[in-house]
Scaffold this motif. Structure first.
Motif, PDB file in Angstrom:
ATOM      1  N   SER A 168      -5.865 -13.716   2.946  1.00 39.46           N
ATOM      2  CA  SER A 168      -6.331 -12.584   3.738  1.00 39.46           C
ATOM      3  C   SER A 168      -5.978 -12.766   5.211  1.00 39.46           C
ATOM      4  CB  SER A 168      -7.850 -12.440   3.599  1.00 39.46           C
ATOM      5  OG  SER A 168      -8.504 -13.545   4.209  1.00 39.46           O
ATOM      6  N   LEU A 169      -6.015 -11.664   5.954  1.00 38.85           N
ATOM      7  CA  LEU A 169      -5.768 -11.724   7.392  1.00 38.85           C
ATOM      8  C   LEU A 169      -6.771 -12.649   8.067  1.00 38.85           C
ATOM      9  CD1 LEU A 169      -4.382 -10.803  10.005  1.00 38.85           C
ATOM     10  CD2 LEU A 169      -5.903  -8.792   9.995  1.00 38.85           C
ATOM     11  N   GLU A 170      -8.030 -12.598   7.632  1.00 38.56           N
ATOM     12  CA  GLU A 170      -9.045 -13.479   8.212  1.00 38.56           C
ATOM     13  C   GLU A 170      -8.644 -14.944   8.038  1.00 38.56           C
ATOM     14  OE1 GLU A 170     -13.805 -14.577   7.767  1.00 38.56           O
ATOM     15  OE2 GLU A 170     -12.825 -13.273   6.314  1.00 38.56           O
ATOM     16  N   TRP A 171      -8.155 -15.302   6.852  1.00 37.77           N
ATOM     17  CA  TRP A 171      -7.777 -16.693   6.615  1.00 37.77           C
ATOM     18  C   TRP A 171      -6.488 -17.064   7.336  1.00 37.77           C
ATOM     19  CZ3 TRP A 171      -9.953 -21.036   5.322  1.00 37.77           C
ATOM     20  CH2 TRP A 171     -11.192 -21.000   4.700  1.00 37.77           C
ATOM     21  N   GLU A 172      -5.555 -16.131   7.466  1.00 34.55           N
ATOM     22  CA  GLU A 172      -4.351 -16.420   8.261  1.00 34.55           C
ATOM     23  C   GLU A 172      -4.751 -16.772   9.694  1.00 34.55           C
ATOM     24  OE1 GLU A 172      -1.569 -16.975   7.052  1.00 34.55           O
ATOM     25  OE2 GLU A 172      -1.029 -15.592   5.461  1.00 34.55           O
ATOM     26  N   ARG A 173      -5.740 -16.064  10.217  1.00 35.47           N
ATOM     27  CA  ARG A 173      -6.210 -16.352  11.568  1.00 35.47           C
ATOM     28  C   ARG A 173      -6.865 -17.727  11.641  1.00 35.47           C
ATOM     29  NH1 ARG A 173      -9.046 -10.427  12.108  1.00 35.47           N
ATOM     30  NH2 ARG A 173      -7.308  -9.294  13.093  1.00 35.47           N
ATOM     31  N   LEU A 174      -7.740 -18.011  10.678  1.00 33.47           N
ATOM     32  CA  LEU A 174      -8.453 -19.283  10.687  1.00 33.47           C
ATOM     33  C   LEU A 174      -7.516 -20.474  10.524  1.00 33.47           C
ATOM     34  CD1 LEU A 174     -11.520 -18.311   8.458  1.00 33.47           C
ATOM     35  CD2 LEU A 174     -11.570 -18.817  10.909  1.00 33.47           C
ATOM     36  N   LEU A 175      -6.436 -20.296   9.779  1.00 30.31           N
ATOM     37  CA  LEU A 175      -5.504 -21.390   9.508  1.00 30.31           C
ATOM     38  C   LEU A 175      -4.389 -21.498  10.545  1.00 30.31           C
ATOM     39  CD1 LEU A 175      -5.104 -20.853   5.646  1.00 30.31           C
ATOM     40  CD2 LEU A 175      -6.507 -22.584   6.799  1.00 30.31           C
ATOM     41  N   SER A 176      -4.370 -20.601  11.513  1.00 29.35           N
ATOM     42  CA  SER A 176      -3.241 -20.556  12.452  1.00 29.35           C
ATOM     43  C   SER A 176      -3.254 -21.646  13.523  1.00 29.35           C
ATOM     44  CB  SER A 176      -3.150 -19.180  13.114  1.00 29.35           C
ATOM     45  OG  SER A 176      -4.244 -18.940  13.991  1.00 29.35           O
ATOM     46  N   PRO A 177      -4.396 -22.235  13.910  1.00 31.84           N
ATOM     47  CA  PRO A 177      -4.327 -23.312  14.901  1.00 31.84           C
ATOM     48  C   PRO A 177      -3.814 -24.622  14.305  1.00 31.84           C
ATOM     49  CG  PRO A 177      -6.520 -22.278  14.861  1.00 31.84           C
ATOM     50  CD  PRO A 177      -5.795 -21.854  13.635  1.00 31.84           C
ATOM     51  N   VAL A 178      -3.408 -25.513  15.174  1.00 32.22           N
ATOM     52  CA  VAL A 178      -3.036 -26.861  14.741  1.00 32.22           C
ATOM     53  C   VAL A 178      -4.252 -27.562  14.139  1.00 32.22           C
ATOM     54  CG1 VAL A 178      -2.327 -29.140  15.583  1.00 32.22           C
ATOM     55  CG2 VAL A 178      -1.149 -27.084  16.392  1.00 32.22           C
ATOM     56  N   PHE A 179      -5.402 -27.437  14.807  1.00 34.14           N
ATOM     57  CA  PHE A 179      -6.661 -28.025  14.346  1.00 34.14           C
ATOM     58  C   PHE A 179      -7.500 -26.908  13.765  1.00 34.14           C
ATOM     59  CE2 PHE A 179     -10.954 -29.710  14.652  1.00 34.14           C
ATOM     60  CZ  PHE A 179     -10.804 -31.076  14.381  1.00 34.14           C
ATOM     61  N   VAL A 180      -7.790 -26.989  12.468  1.00 30.20           N
ATOM     62  CA  VAL A 180      -8.496 -25.940  11.740  1.00 30.20           C
ATOM     63  C   VAL A 180      -9.966 -26.313  11.622  1.00 30.20           C
ATOM     64  CG1 VAL A 180      -8.660 -24.701   9.540  1.00 30.20           C
ATOM     65  CG2 VAL A 180      -6.413 -25.349  10.457  1.00 30.20           C
ATOM     66  N   SER A 181     -10.844 -25.348  11.867  1.00 28.41           N
ATOM     67  CA  SER A 181     -12.274 -25.648  11.801  1.00 28.41           C
ATOM     68  C   SER A 181     -13.040 -24.461  11.237  1.00 28.41           C
ATOM     69  CB  SER A 181     -12.812 -25.999  13.191  1.00 28.41           C
ATOM     70  OG  SER A 181     -14.178 -26.344  13.127  1.00 28.41           O
ATOM     71  N   HIS A 232       0.162 -10.623  15.671  1.00 37.48           N
ATOM     72  CA  HIS A 232       1.535 -10.211  15.385  1.00 37.48           C
ATOM     73  C   HIS A 232       2.449 -11.395  15.068  1.00 37.48           C
ATOM     74  CE1 HIS A 232       1.980 -11.229  19.694  1.00 37.48           C
ATOM     75  NE2 HIS A 232       3.254 -11.443  19.410  1.00 37.48           N
ATOM     76  N   GLU A 233       1.970 -12.626  15.330  1.00 34.04           N
ATOM     77  CA  GLU A 233       2.755 -13.821  15.033  1.00 34.04           C
ATOM     78  C   GLU A 233       2.362 -14.488  13.712  1.00 34.04           C
ATOM     79  OE1 GLU A 233       4.189 -16.038  18.948  1.00 34.04           O
ATOM     80  OE2 GLU A 233       2.002 -16.084  18.752  1.00 34.04           O
ATOM     81  N   LEU A 234       1.294 -14.011  13.105  1.00 34.83           N
ATOM     82  CA  LEU A 234       0.793 -14.662  11.907  1.00 34.83           C
ATOM     83  C   LEU A 234       1.770 -14.530  10.746  1.00 34.83           C
ATOM     84  CD1 LEU A 234      -2.932 -13.458  11.969  1.00 34.83           C
ATOM     85  CD2 LEU A 234      -2.101 -15.778  12.430  1.00 34.83           C
ATOM     86  N   PRO A 235       1.919 -15.591   9.963  1.00 38.31           N
ATOM     87  CA  PRO A 235       2.732 -15.475   8.752  1.00 38.31           C
ATOM     88  C   PRO A 235       1.975 -14.688   7.693  1.00 38.31           C
ATOM     89  CG  PRO A 235       1.693 -17.629   8.817  1.00 38.31           C
ATOM     90  CD  PRO A 235       1.358 -16.946  10.132  1.00 38.31           C
ATOM     91  N   SER A 236       2.657 -14.300   6.649  1.00 37.89           N
ATOM     92  CA  SER A 236       2.038 -13.622   5.523  1.00 37.89           C
ATOM     93  C   SER A 236       2.255 -14.495   4.303  1.00 37.89           C
ATOM     94  CB  SER A 236       2.658 -12.231   5.315  1.00 37.89           C
ATOM     95  OG  SER A 236       2.074 -11.593   4.195  1.00 37.89           O
ATOM     96  N   THR A 237       1.238 -15.255   3.947  1.00 39.15           N
ATOM     97  CA  THR A 237       1.394 -16.251   2.888  1.00 39.15           C
ATOM     98  C   THR A 237       0.596 -15.918   1.631  1.00 39.15           C
ATOM     99  OG1 THR A 237      -0.425 -17.605   3.753  1.00 39.15           O
ATOM    100  CG2 THR A 237       1.801 -18.052   4.600  1.00 39.15           C
ATOM    101  N   GLY A 238      -0.029 -14.735   1.604  1.00 38.80           N
ATOM    102  CA  GLY A 238      -0.764 -14.339   0.412  1.00 38.80           C
ATOM    103  C   GLY A 238      -2.263 -14.491   0.528  1.00 38.80           C
TER     104      GLY A 238
END
Length: 254
Positions: free
Chosen positions: A196-209, A188-194
């Motif tokens: 997919s939801l899966e990628w919004e989740r993966l990109l949401s941490p400070v450290f992305v892996s 519910h805190e994820l931005p909507s940047t265009g």
């Protein structure tokens, strides 16, 4: 870079403190921070594909750092590399305001970005998507793949931890811990940047892996009021383990 948190003229010992993560596709070749042989005044990592950089310093105290603006609809094949803008800002001699205004005049040629610039005396930012050119007052600022201080969960966490880590300098470990934070944001805190939801989740941490994309390096820069400068950088492999570590120390030349 894909996350930059910095303190400008708020620390009793340091004029500028920067903690940053560079996120990039793992197949794109790059070298760790070093003094460039073809531009010996520049200390920066280097994109070995296009020849530019994401963040760097000079012996005279100039600083520049760039993040991309996440908007898949703005992708333009054949657009010039944004890393050359950082290189050009570091190679110039104009003051911060003049550099940023010149940048704003050509930024429409590039895919969206944000660029911090300092001439060693003042700090400013240009947001290509808004056209804004701003001189920044003393304070703590956060930047990811949107505009300055956008209220994304990763930036809230990073700025809060950064403010605490400032108190422990010159000890680097608290800064490194915040740059290694893998805490994901709630849906519910994820931005909507265009993306997919899966990628919004993966990109949401400070450290992305992820296997093909992620945080390639973490950097910590401190520039003292006395000119003493320290640039530490950790390069990470696909498993999130240290691949290399470099540290550069020098005194700013007037």
């Amino acid at each position: 870079m894909c996350l930059i948190v910095l303190a400008w003229q708020v620390h009793p010992d340091y004029r500028l403190v920067v903690a940053a993560n560079r996120d990039e596709f793992r197949e794109r070749p790059a070298s760790p921070a070093h003094w460039w042989t073809d531009a010996p005044h520049i200390l920066a990592g280097r994109d070995l594909e296009a020849g530019g950089t994401w963040m760097g310093l000079t012996r005279q105290g100039r600083f520049a750092a760039l993040t991309n603006y996440r908007d898949p609809s703005g992708h333009r094949p054949g657009a010039p590399s944004r890393g050359t803008l950082v290189r050009d800002c570091l190679s110039g001699s104009a003051d911060t305001e003049s550099t940023l205004n010149a940048l704003a005049g050509v930024s429409g040629q590039y895919v969206g970005f944000n660029l911090f610039v300092s001439d060693g005396r003042t700090l400013g930012i240009h947001e290509s998507t808004t056209g804004a050119v701003r001189r920044l007052e003393p304070g703590i600022y956060g930047l990811s793949n949107h505009v300055l201080n956008t209220d994304w969960p990763k930036l809230r966490r990073a700025r809060s931890q950064f403010a605490e880590a400032l108190k422990t300098l010159p000890e680097p470990e608290p800064m490194l811990r915040l740059l290694r934070d893998t805490t994901p944001a709630a849906d519910h805190e994820l931005p909507s940047t265009g993306v997919s939801l899966e990628w919004e989740r993966l990109l949401s941490p400070v450290f992305v892996s992820t296997a093909d994309y992620g945080t390639r390096c973490s950097s910590l820069i401190t520039i003292g009021h006395d000119g003493n400068t320290r640039f530490s950088e950790w390069t990470w492999n696909a498993e999130g383990e240290v691949e290399s570590q470099v540290e550069h120390r020098f005194t700013r030349r007037s």
